[in-house]
Design a protein around this motif. Structure first.
Motif, PDB file in Angstrom:
ATOM      1  N   PHE A  61       0.880  -1.165   0.000  1.00  0.00           N
ATOM      2  CA  PHE A  61       0.000   0.000   0.000  1.00  0.00           C
ATOM      3  C   PHE A  61       0.910   1.204   0.000  1.00  0.00           C
ATOM      4  CE2 PHE A  61      -2.783  -3.000   2.494  1.00  0.00           C
ATOM      5  CZ  PHE A  61      -3.655  -3.252   1.451  1.00  0.00           C
ATOM      6  N   TRP A  62       0.718   2.082  -0.960  1.00  0.00           N
ATOM      7  CA  TRP A  62       1.574   3.259  -1.068  1.00  0.00           C
ATOM      8  C   TRP A  62       0.761   4.534  -0.916  1.00  0.00           C
ATOM      9  CZ3 TRP A  62       5.208   2.129  -5.860  1.00  0.00           C
ATOM     10  CH2 TRP A  62       6.209   1.246  -5.451  1.00  0.00           C
ATOM     11  N   SER A  63       1.440   5.596  -0.499  1.00  0.00           N
ATOM     12  CA  SER A  63       0.833   6.918  -0.519  1.00  0.00           C
ATOM     13  C   SER A  63       1.623   7.738  -1.533  1.00  0.00           C
ATOM     14  CB  SER A  63       0.920   7.562   0.868  1.00  0.00           C
ATOM     15  OG  SER A  63       2.244   7.969   1.124  1.00  0.00           O
ATOM     16  N   GLY A  64       1.288   9.035  -1.625  1.00  0.00           N
ATOM     17  CA  GLY A  64       2.043   9.908  -2.516  1.00  0.00           C
ATOM     18  C   GLY A  64       3.439  10.185  -1.984  1.00  0.00           C
ATOM     19  N   GLY A  65       3.759   9.617  -0.839  1.00  0.00           N
ATOM     20  CA  GLY A  65       5.073   9.806  -0.226  1.00  0.00           C
ATOM     21  C   GLY A  65       6.165   8.948  -0.833  1.00  0.00           C
ATOM     22  N   VAL A  66       5.785   8.082  -1.752  1.00  0.00           N
ATOM     23  CA  VAL A  66       6.783   7.290  -2.468  1.00  0.00           C
ATOM     24  C   VAL A  66       7.252   8.140  -3.658  1.00  0.00           C
ATOM     25  CG1 VAL A  66       7.151   5.192  -3.825  1.00  0.00           C
ATOM     26  CG2 VAL A  66       5.804   5.093  -1.724  1.00  0.00           C
ATOM     27  N   SER A  67       8.558   8.135  -3.893  1.00  0.00           N
ATOM     28  CA  SER A  67       9.130   8.999  -4.921  1.00  0.00           C
ATOM     29  C   SER A  67       8.572   8.730  -6.322  1.00  0.00           C
ATOM     30  CB  SER A  67      10.646   8.825  -4.963  1.00  0.00           C
ATOM     31  OG  SER A  67      11.187   9.181  -3.726  1.00  0.00           O
ATOM     32  N   LYS A  68       8.638   9.762  -7.143  1.00  0.00           N
ATOM     33  CA  LYS A  68       8.269   9.683  -8.554  1.00  0.00           C
ATOM     34  C   LYS A  68       9.049   8.559  -9.238  1.00  0.00           C
ATOM     35  CE  LYS A  68       8.477  12.659 -12.586  1.00  0.00           C
ATOM     36  NZ  LYS A  68       8.876  13.961 -13.108  1.00  0.00           N
ATOM     37  N   ASN A  69       8.409   7.916 -10.175  1.00  0.00           N
ATOM     38  CA  ASN A  69       9.006   6.760 -10.858  1.00  0.00           C
ATOM     39  C   ASN A  69       9.554   5.758  -9.840  1.00  0.00           C
ATOM     40  OD1 ASN A  69       8.344   8.000 -13.224  1.00  0.00           O
ATOM     41  ND2 ASN A  69      10.367   8.881 -13.517  1.00  0.00           N
ATOM     42  N   PRO A  70       8.624   5.131  -9.104  1.00  0.00           N
ATOM     43  CA  PRO A  70       9.005   4.318  -7.929  1.00  0.00           C
ATOM     44  C   PRO A  70       9.909   3.127  -8.244  1.00  0.00           C
ATOM     45  CG  PRO A  70       6.627   4.605  -8.057  1.00  0.00           C
ATOM     46  CD  PRO A  70       7.192   5.134  -9.331  1.00  0.00           C
ATOM     47  N   TYR A  71      10.768   2.879  -7.279  1.00  0.00           N
ATOM     48  CA  TYR A  71      11.654   1.715  -7.300  1.00  0.00           C
ATOM     49  C   TYR A  71      11.237   0.813  -6.157  1.00  0.00           C
ATOM     50  CZ  TYR A  71      15.888  -0.972  -6.219  1.00  0.00           C
ATOM     51  OH  TYR A  71      16.765  -1.982  -5.927  1.00  0.00           O
ATOM     52  N   LEU A  72      11.221  -0.466  -6.411  1.00  0.00           N
ATOM     53  CA  LEU A  72      10.879  -1.422  -5.353  1.00  0.00           C
ATOM     54  C   LEU A  72      11.770  -2.636  -5.483  1.00  0.00           C
ATOM     55  CD1 LEU A  72       8.892  -2.598  -3.145  1.00  0.00           C
ATOM     56  CD2 LEU A  72       7.603  -3.547  -5.048  1.00  0.00           C
ATOM     57  N   SER A  73      12.276  -3.080  -4.343  1.00  0.00           N
ATOM     58  CA  SER A  73      13.044  -4.314  -4.351  1.00  0.00           C
ATOM     59  C   SER A  73      12.631  -5.150  -3.148  1.00  0.00           C
ATOM     60  CB  SER A  73      14.537  -3.993  -4.303  1.00  0.00           C
ATOM     61  OG  SER A  73      15.258  -5.192  -4.152  1.00  0.00           O
TER      62      SER A  73
END
Lengths: 104, 158
Positions: A61-73
């Protein structure tokens, strides 16, 4: 949204599969203003799931607090080489995208 | 012989893709149902205890040394702060990432499936300097750790 907006890699090493994903998304919080002082409407990925072998590996679950062009590992055990891994997301405007990658 | 094997792999791959497509079409993975689970109250919460109560059903998190937060001491650009949370706590079910001083402190919450390790890495925005708190749920209990990050240019303002 085009399905090529997600780049995903899954690498298996010593029984642990490491997944790395990069998505193209503006991730607007809704509290930022443009040059004319107008609020830029919120536009961000809300939910993301990753599955392989019929099992859900991760739900985010993400909010707008995740950076633009998100990275996830993330990492998981029990993946097999050649198995397909699927990542999909849905944003607050109801747009969605998904992409698959083979575990290598 | 060689081409036969390759063909088989290709066929298997397309079958898997087909099965997921069918699941979507049948409404099993309908976006509407998925969105309903988004914890809006937790994302609107300003205080940590209130947020954890909404998100994880408990307002108390015990500080733990078994959670490791990898984030820069000084972030030059608050719009992109790489944060990696890893934990050795057995049976970790979820990892949540909170930037305490953000207008919306809860940034991300991850539910870990069976076999998924206690490890997530994301890039987050930070409006100003403050603690990044990681909360791990395991065996019905909450554990937390924090790390201070100094932000020189905020990432949440216009």
């Amino acid at each position: 949204m085009a399905s090529n907006s997600i780049k995903i890699r899954a690498k298996l090493q010593d029984d642990v599969t490491t997944v790395k994903a990069l998505m193209t998304h503006p991730m607007e919080t809704g509290s930022r203003k443009d040059k004319d002082g107008q609020l830029i409407p919120a536009h961000f990925i809300k939910e993301l799931t990753c599955e392989a072998g019929g099992k859900t590996l991760l739900t985010a679950f993400w909010s707008g607090g995740v950076s633009k062009n998100p990275y996830l590992s993330f990492k998981f055990k029990g993946g097999k080489a050649g198995e397909m891994l699927k990542l999909s997301w849905t944003d607050n405007l109801g747009e969605s995208a998904s992409e698959e990658a083979e575990i290598s | 012989m060689e081409t036969d094997v390759k063909r088989r792999i290709l066929l298997q791959g397309s079958l898997t893709a087909g099965a997921i497509g069918v699941a979507v079409a049948a409404g099993l993975l309908a976006p509407g149902r998925v969105l309903a689970a988004w914890p809006d109250k937790a994302f609107a919460a300003k205080g940590l205890p209130e947020m954890l109560q909404e998100l994880l059903g408990d307002s108390n998190a015990e500080e733990s040394n078994d959670i490791n937060i990898k984030a820069p001491d000084i972030a030059e650009n608050g719009a992109v702060v790489p944060v990696t949370v890893s934990t050795n706590i057995a049976g970790a079910e979820s990892i949540s990432v909170v930037a305490i001083n953000n207008p919306a402190p809860l940034v991300a919450s991850y539910n870990l499936g069976e076999g998924t390790e206690g490890f997530v890495s994301t890039r987050i925005k930070m409006g100003k300097s403050g603690d990044v708190v990681a909360v791990v749920k395991a065996g019905g209990k909450l554990y937390s750790a924090k790390k201070g990050v100094k932000v020189t240019i905020g990432g949440c303002g216009g």
